[in-house]
Design a protein around this motif. Structure first.
Motif, short mmCIF file in Angstrom:
data_model
loop_
_atom_site.label_atom_id
_atom_site.label_comp_id
_atom_site.label_asym_id
_atom_site.label_seq_id
_atom_site.Cartn_x
_atom_site.Cartn_y
_atom_site.Cartn_z
N TYR A 156 15.30 -19.51 42.97
CA TYR A 156 14.21 -19.79 42.05
C TYR A 156 14.27 -19.04 40.72
O TYR A 156 13.84 -19.57 39.70
N CYS A 157 14.75 -17.82 40.72
CA CYS A 157 14.65 -16.98 39.52
C CYS A 157 15.82 -17.14 38.56
O CYS A 157 15.64 -17.03 37.35
N CYS B 248 15.45 -19.54 35.42
CA CYS B 248 14.09 -20.06 35.40
C CYS B 248 13.69 -20.42 33.96
O CYS B 248 13.68 -19.57 33.07
N LEU C 126 10.76 -21.32 32.77
CA LEU C 126 9.50 -20.71 32.36
C LEU C 126 9.70 -19.26 31.90
O LEU C 126 9.16 -18.84 30.87
N HIS C 127 10.50 -18.51 32.62
CA HIS C 127 10.80 -17.13 32.24
C HIS C 127 11.49 -17.09 30.88
O HIS C 127 11.14 -16.28 30.02
N CYS D 189 6.08 -12.93 35.78
CA CYS D 189 6.80 -13.04 37.05
C CYS D 189 6.18 -12.16 38.13
O CYS D 189 6.09 -12.56 39.29
N GLU E 188 1.79 -13.48 38.23
CA GLU E 188 1.31 -14.85 38.33
C GLU E 188 2.24 -15.80 39.08
O GLU E 188 1.78 -16.80 39.64
N CYS E 189 3.50 -15.53 39.10
CA CYS E 189 4.47 -16.42 39.75
C CYS E 189 4.38 -16.26 41.27
O CYS E 189 4.35 -15.14 41.79
N THR E 190 4.35 -17.37 41.99
CA THR E 190 4.26 -17.30 43.45
C THR E 190 5.51 -16.68 44.08
O THR E 190 5.41 -15.99 45.09
#
Length: 61
Positions: free
Chosen positions: A20-21, A24, A26-27, A43, A46-48
């Motif tokens: 996932y990371c 990423c 969004l990051h 991260c 807020e990130c799950t």
């Protein structure tokens, strides 16, 4: 905690981050807009996936 259990937690963390990371979008976007600190803060808070990584970290203590 048994060494085998620690190793399994480390493997889970590495697997999550690889899946996932890495790369990423969004990051990367948050980093461009607000800097590295803002992206990192997102991260963590807020990130799950970040929340799940924190849970694994707590278990490793």
């Amino acid at each position: 905690m048994k060494p085998s259990a620690r190793k399994e937690l480390f493997n889970r963390v590495e697997s999550l981050m690889n899946q996932y990371c890495e790369g990423c979008f969004l990051h990367q976007q948050l980093k461009r807009e607000g800097g590295r600190r803002r992206a990192h803060r997102f991260c963590i808070s807020e990130c799950t996936i970040g929340e799940r990584l924190q849970e694994y970290g707590e278990k490793l203590k």
